[in-house]
Scaffold this active site. Sequence first.
Site, PDB file in Angstrom:
ATOM      1  N   CYS A  30       0.838  -1.202   0.000  1.00 50.16           N
ATOM      2  CA  CYS A  30       0.000   0.000   0.000  1.00 50.16           C
ATOM      3  C   CYS A  30       0.873   1.253   0.000  1.00 50.16           C
ATOM      4  O   CYS A  30       1.760   1.394   0.847  1.00 50.16           O
ATOM      5  CB  CYS A  30      -0.912   0.010   1.223  1.00 50.16           C
ATOM      6  SG  CYS A  30      -2.034   1.428   1.261  1.00 50.16           S
ATOM      7  N   HIS A  85       1.690  -7.349  -6.784  1.00 49.34           N
ATOM      8  CA  HIS A  85       1.053  -6.309  -7.590  1.00 49.34           C
ATOM      9  C   HIS A  85       2.071  -5.901  -8.647  1.00 49.34           C
ATOM     10  O   HIS A  85       3.154  -5.401  -8.316  1.00 49.34           O
ATOM     11  CB  HIS A  85       0.661  -5.122  -6.709  1.00 49.34           C
ATOM     12  CG  HIS A  85      -0.142  -4.082  -7.418  1.00 49.34           C
ATOM     13  ND1 HIS A  85      -1.096  -3.314  -6.793  1.00 49.34           N
ATOM     14  CD2 HIS A  85      -0.146  -3.669  -8.703  1.00 49.34           C
ATOM     15  CE1 HIS A  85      -1.651  -2.487  -7.659  1.00 49.34           C
ATOM     16  NE2 HIS A  85      -1.065  -2.672  -8.837  1.00 49.34           N
TER      17      HIS A  85
END
Length: 337
Positions: A108, A179
Amino acid sequence: MTEPKNHMESGFAEIRSAARLSVAPMMDWTDRNCRVFHRMMSRRALLYTEMVTAPAVIHGDRSRLLDYDAAEHPVALQLGGSDPAELREATRIASDWGYDEINLNVGCPSDRVQSGCFGAVLMKSPDLVAECVQAMMEVSDAEVTVKCRIGVDDQEPSEVLPDFLARMQQAGIRRMTIHARKAWLQGLSPRENREVPPLDYPLVLAMKQAFPEMHLSVNGGIATMDQLDEHLQHMDGVMIGRAAYHQPWQILGAADRLWDATPPFTDPCEVAVAMRPVIESHLQGGGRLHQFTRHMLGLFHGRAGARGWKRTLSEGASKGGIEVYDAALDQVMQAAA
């Protein structure tokens, strides 16, 4: 390398199977009501909580942060933090809730995450991440996993990512989600970090080839089941975020076929009808309509009546009750007739 206890292996195999398709942890979105709705459409996909920080688990309202419906299984808890002792204690506490997986957020890029020295910034500190996951594994019956980026800022992903995975493997991690975008910690907003940095699927595929014994899922930019099928030809799993949230039927409605299982419903109207008693029970318990329906606005995406469904719920759910839900459902039923 830290090996998981033998008696955990069968449970680990089940959660790895579920990770064939997972719905990404998304702040302010994948709360318990959202997960109940998603589970209604797929009995098999792996669902993640929003990220919960380790200090919040230790010092906060644990029931509010950790409670979930048993129907949500398989469900994973994502923790945020960078202090091994705090993450160990948070994992120990969360173990009483019986999550199927405990995931550490190393992806994040938001400012509030950086200020706490966790999330994507931890890509710069693989040894610290290794300490954290080892501390978590010491007290967890559930599998401990990591979700990361391919790199941050000026790091060269082709150099950083394999070194990071090797360090995680050495620490005992067997399953990760990558990711496929770099995160820019300065200059891009969290939203821009989900869209602007280019996707590098070939690099993630190269990691699977370099670490064949690890269970690796790819995340980022995957929006259709056709794209998912293509990735599953090479990767162990696929994690989908925004597409699963905004177009849930298109992703989750047919998801169970990935496990050679029959999906529970054949039409989104059936899902909406099945959700009605769940929502009614929620209202009777003192909950509010929008706490469920805000997650359901995209259920009829691309279908006749979708605009009326979305408008009725958006305008009425904050103050209304089940009659608002029924009116929204009438919009799509009439359009489908």
